[in-house]
Design an enzyme around this catalytic site. Sequence first.
Site, PDB file in Angstrom:
ATOM      1  N   GLU A   1      -2.881  63.088  66.480  1.00 11.71           N
ATOM      2  CA  GLU A   1      -1.481  62.721  66.242  1.00 11.71           C
ATOM      3  C   GLU A   1      -0.730  63.861  65.553  1.00 11.71           C
ATOM      4  OE1 GLU A   1      -0.612  58.654  65.307  1.00 11.71           O
ATOM      5  OE2 GLU A   1      -2.393  57.926  66.340  1.00 11.71           O
TER       6      GLU A   1
ATOM      7  N   PHE B   1      -9.503  63.220  75.770  1.00 11.54           N
ATOM      8  CA  PHE B   1      -9.693  62.683  74.401  1.00 11.54           C
ATOM      9  C   PHE B   1      -8.880  61.406  74.179  1.00 11.54           C
ATOM     10  CE2 PHE B   1     -10.001  67.415  72.915  1.00 11.54           C
ATOM     11  CZ  PHE B   1     -11.269  67.512  73.451  1.00 11.54           C
TER      12      PHE B   1
HETATM   13  C1  LIG Z   1     -11.047  61.597  68.155  1.00 12.89           C
HETATM   14  C2  LIG Z   1      -9.814  61.997  68.901  1.00 12.89           C
HETATM   15  C3  LIG Z   1      -8.954  61.025  69.365  1.00 12.89           C
HETATM   16  C4  LIG Z   1      -7.828  61.367  70.112  1.00 12.89           C
HETATM   17  N1  LIG Z   1      -7.057  60.371  70.648  1.00 12.89           N
HETATM   18  C5  LIG Z   1      -6.033  60.712  71.478  1.00 12.89           C
HETATM   19  C6  LIG Z   1      -5.305  59.698  72.167  1.00 12.89           C
HETATM   20  O1  LIG Z   1      -5.580  58.506  72.023  1.00 12.89           O
HETATM   21  N2  LIG Z   1      -4.319  60.069  73.008  1.00 12.89           N
HETATM   22  C7  LIG Z   1      -3.993  61.378  73.207  1.00 12.89           C
HETATM   23  O2  LIG Z   1      -3.091  61.655  73.994  1.00 12.89           O
HETATM   24  N3  LIG Z   1      -4.667  62.376  72.561  1.00 12.89           N
HETATM   25  C8  LIG Z   1      -5.692  62.068  71.729  1.00 12.89           C
HETATM   26  N4  LIG Z   1      -6.408  63.057  71.103  1.00 12.89           N
HETATM   27  C9  LIG Z   1      -6.029  64.432  71.297  1.00 12.89           C
HETATM   28  C10 LIG Z   1      -5.413  65.059  70.044  1.00 12.89           C
HETATM   29  O3  LIG Z   1      -4.145  64.520  69.797  1.00 12.89           O
HETATM   30  C11 LIG Z   1      -5.393  66.573  70.246  1.00 12.89           C
HETATM   31  O4  LIG Z   1      -6.727  67.022  70.179  1.00 12.89           O
HETATM   32  C12 LIG Z   1      -4.539  67.278  69.219  1.00 12.89           C
HETATM   33  O5  LIG Z   1      -3.184  67.005  69.412  1.00 12.89           O
HETATM   34  C13 LIG Z   1      -4.739  68.787  69.221  1.00 12.89           C
HETATM   35  O6  LIG Z   1      -4.667  69.319  70.498  1.00 12.89           O
HETATM   36  P1  LIG Z   1      -5.819  70.295  71.031  1.00 12.89           P
HETATM   37  O7  LIG Z   1      -7.109  69.620  70.776  1.00 12.89           O
HETATM   38  O8  LIG Z   1      -5.513  70.674  72.399  1.00 12.89           O
HETATM   39  O9  LIG Z   1      -5.756  71.547  70.084  1.00 12.89           O
HETATM   40  P2  LIG Z   1      -4.824  72.819  70.267  1.00 12.89           P
HETATM   41  O10 LIG Z   1      -3.432  72.397  70.502  1.00 12.89           O
HETATM   42  O11 LIG Z   1      -5.442  73.733  71.258  1.00 12.89           O
HETATM   43  O12 LIG Z   1      -4.902  73.455  68.836  1.00 12.89           O
HETATM   44  C14 LIG Z   1      -5.923  74.385  68.426  1.00 12.89           C
HETATM   45  C15 LIG Z   1      -5.491  75.013  67.101  1.00 12.89           C
HETATM   46  O13 LIG Z   1      -4.276  75.747  67.260  1.00 12.89           O
HETATM   47  C16 LIG Z   1      -3.318  75.305  66.337  1.00 12.89           C
HETATM   48  N5  LIG Z   1      -1.980  75.350  66.924  1.00 12.89           N
HETATM   49  C17 LIG Z   1      -1.599  74.907  68.140  1.00 12.89           C
HETATM   50  N6  LIG Z   1      -0.283  75.045  68.288  1.00 12.89           N
HETATM   51  C18 LIG Z   1       0.182  75.585  67.155  1.00 12.89           C
HETATM   52  C19 LIG Z   1       1.470  75.987  66.702  1.00 12.89           C
HETATM   53  N7  LIG Z   1       2.558  75.832  67.452  1.00 12.89           N
HETATM   54  N8  LIG Z   1       1.572  76.512  65.469  1.00 12.89           N
HETATM   55  C20 LIG Z   1       0.477  76.682  64.698  1.00 12.89           C
HETATM   56  N9  LIG Z   1      -0.748  76.314  65.070  1.00 12.89           N
HETATM   57  C21 LIG Z   1      -0.894  75.773  66.276  1.00 12.89           C
HETATM   58  C22 LIG Z   1      -3.705  73.878  66.044  1.00 12.89           C
HETATM   59  O14 LIG Z   1      -3.175  73.441  64.809  1.00 12.89           O
HETATM   60  C23 LIG Z   1      -5.208  73.979  66.025  1.00 12.89           C
HETATM   61  O15 LIG Z   1      -5.608  74.449  64.777  1.00 12.89           O
HETATM   62  C24 LIG Z   1      -7.540  62.728  70.361  1.00 12.89           C
HETATM   63  C25 LIG Z   1      -8.407  63.706  69.893  1.00 12.89           C
HETATM   64  C26 LIG Z   1      -9.551  63.358  69.201  1.00 12.89           C
HETATM   65  C27 LIG Z   1     -10.490  64.433  68.792  1.00 12.89           C
END
Ligand SMILES: Cc1cc2nc3c(=O)[nH]c(=O)nc-3n(C[C@H](O)[C@H](O)[C@H](O)COP(=O)(O)OP(=O)(O)OC[C@H]3O[C@@H](n4cnc5c(N)ncnc54)[C@H](O)[C@@H]3O)c2cc1C
Lengths: 383, 249
Positions: A364, A155
Amino acid sequence: MALDAETREQLISSVRRFVDERLRPIEDQVSENDAVPAEIVEEMKELGLFGISVPVEYGGLGLNMEEECLLMFELGRTSPAFRSVIGTNVGIGSQGIVMHGRQDQKEYWLPKIASGEVIISFALTEPEAGSDAASLKTTAIRDGDHYVVNGTKRFITNANKAHAFTLMARTDPKTPGAKGVSAFVIPRDIPGISIGKPEKKMGQQGAHICDVIFDNTRIPADCLLGETEGKGFVTAMQVLERGRLHISAVCMGVASRLVEDSTKYAAERKQFGAPIGNLQLVQAMLADSKMEHYAGRCMVIDAAKRRDAGEDVATESSCAKLFCSEAVGRIADRAVQIFGGAGYVADYGIERFYRDVRIFRIYEGTSQVQQVIIARNMLKEVQ
Amino acid sequence: MKVLVPVKRVVDYNVKIRVKSDQTGVDLANVKMSMNPFDEIAIEEAVRLKEAGKATEVVAVSIGVAQSTETIRTALAMGADRGILVKSDETVEPLNVAKILKGIVEAEKPDLVILGKQAIDDDSNQTGQMLAALLGWAQGTFASKIEFDGDKILLTREIDGGLQTLKLNMPTIVTADLRLNEPRYASLPNIMKAKKKPIDEKTPADYGVDVKARLEVLKVTEPPQRQAGIKVESVEQLVSKLKEAGVIG
Ligand SMILES: Cc1cc2nc3c(=O)[nH]c(=O)nc-3n(C[C@H](O)[C@H](O)[C@H](O)COP(=O)(O)OP(=O)(O)OC[C@H]3O[C@@H](n4cnc5c(N)ncnc54)[C@H](O)[C@@H]3O)c2cc1C
């Protein structure tokens, strides 16, 4: 150094005019073609948008956080896909170099980032490391004058257009968690880096995210950001903390657009022989949206000012990101409601904003992650 | 070649103006002010002449209240080299503006003065012409194209039903029409750089001009409210309605 009020006002009105005259007329087109036209990107370069956060000595504008946020309030008044064009150069891609880069890295990269000649992405997230970024698995193992990088980043915004990456990878596989992670700035054209196909997304068509895959990629050792290994996670967190205010400002920019559109529509659309804005239930929605926009805007400005004054604003930045991203979601939802059926069909652009703003609660740092940060900081103070 | 461009601070063209309740003028309190759009075109043309290597210096001058420096700064951000503010808290009428400009022209000795054809606040469309008369210079008004032919200017003007091309001796007064060019945005870096460009401050008295008004405004009123129209179903209906209204025979 803060700008005088007059110069600041001129910067704001220049961006406002660019948004009104060049960007707003092509919102539909950008969404339909899933691309921001090359000539608009060129105009953004000429306007100087790529360099707003880069220090003056490296060819940028060197704006402080408050000024950057004021400009993002303006740039947010159109499809957020436009903001994404400059987003990584202004924020997460460049700030690691500004904060912790060596002199030679600053001199080489920052002027190119400021002019937009180089697009730089920020590669932290992985398939199995999202919110728990410290568990990232991509490795960068020292081998003579090089590091050998292996792993997949997921992503990654602007990866398909990037000329360089700020990469977080584990230089010490024996040290789990944050301490084993280092940051690198690497050019895209090194052999062994491949970019995945852009993902199909819910909103913000025109902005792209892709996988970035490292397969025995040999990067010169001097790509390490700064002097020492093991500082990468701290860098990433500091960059993201700053980015939270930028994102909050973008949210409130979009919010102001939606409030404006909703108000105009409510004043014009007639039902029961009078504008729907005369109906108190509609007025309640308008007022709630206005209130949340105002509150969010105040939070952004307050946190940005404190940051500029040297205060630690980790908690305030997370508060702003949490509030503004959630608020713009509610404001977009109310906008759909105020527009009624017209809010649900594509022609009015409201449903597009509704989809566009959904990501602000996720990247973020998700809303839950912001809550965790805020509460952890609160409890730390009393323990 | 030195180019002088007068720029006026006016109510922004996007603002829906309101007349003061005592009918003495337009309400300017908390209203966004900007550079007169025709003056932007004039600046743009001057800056393009400089970029093309034809002009060596572009000087922007504004006559008005202290905040007119903002308008000059915009001109500097677009590419003008320096500014002159002639400060006056009184409204300066076109003839007095022309007299002050004459003084500036005599001091600065430009080869070309490009003005907007009119300002969008009072729509007078007089200053350029009066300045040419006071100086005894050639004038080319409503320019839609400016070219050079040796030491003369070939100027295309939009007139009713076509285009007219004039050959003008230098020094010359030119007034810019809408289609002369599309003015650029002041880029953010240039806005920052403009801060460092010099602005001289003068007064009308420095040019021996008394700005006392010669004209008296009796009253300013809103345009009459337009009556709602009607929709017709067909051409026949349209014709009969027009006949009813006595507009066609
Ligand atoms: C359009 C887009 C642009 C992006 N751009 C970048 C980029 O340029 N660079 C980059 O590095 N990343 C990027 N990302 C990644 C983005 O930062 C991550 O998707 C985000 O940090 C969430 O991680 P995940 O998708 O793995 O979700 P997960 O971490 O798997 O989270 C799933 C759910 O669990 C919850 N959760 C997880 N941990 C906890 C906790 N400790 N306590 C409570 N709830 C929790 C979350 O809040 C969420 O509801 C991008 C994503 C998108 C969709």
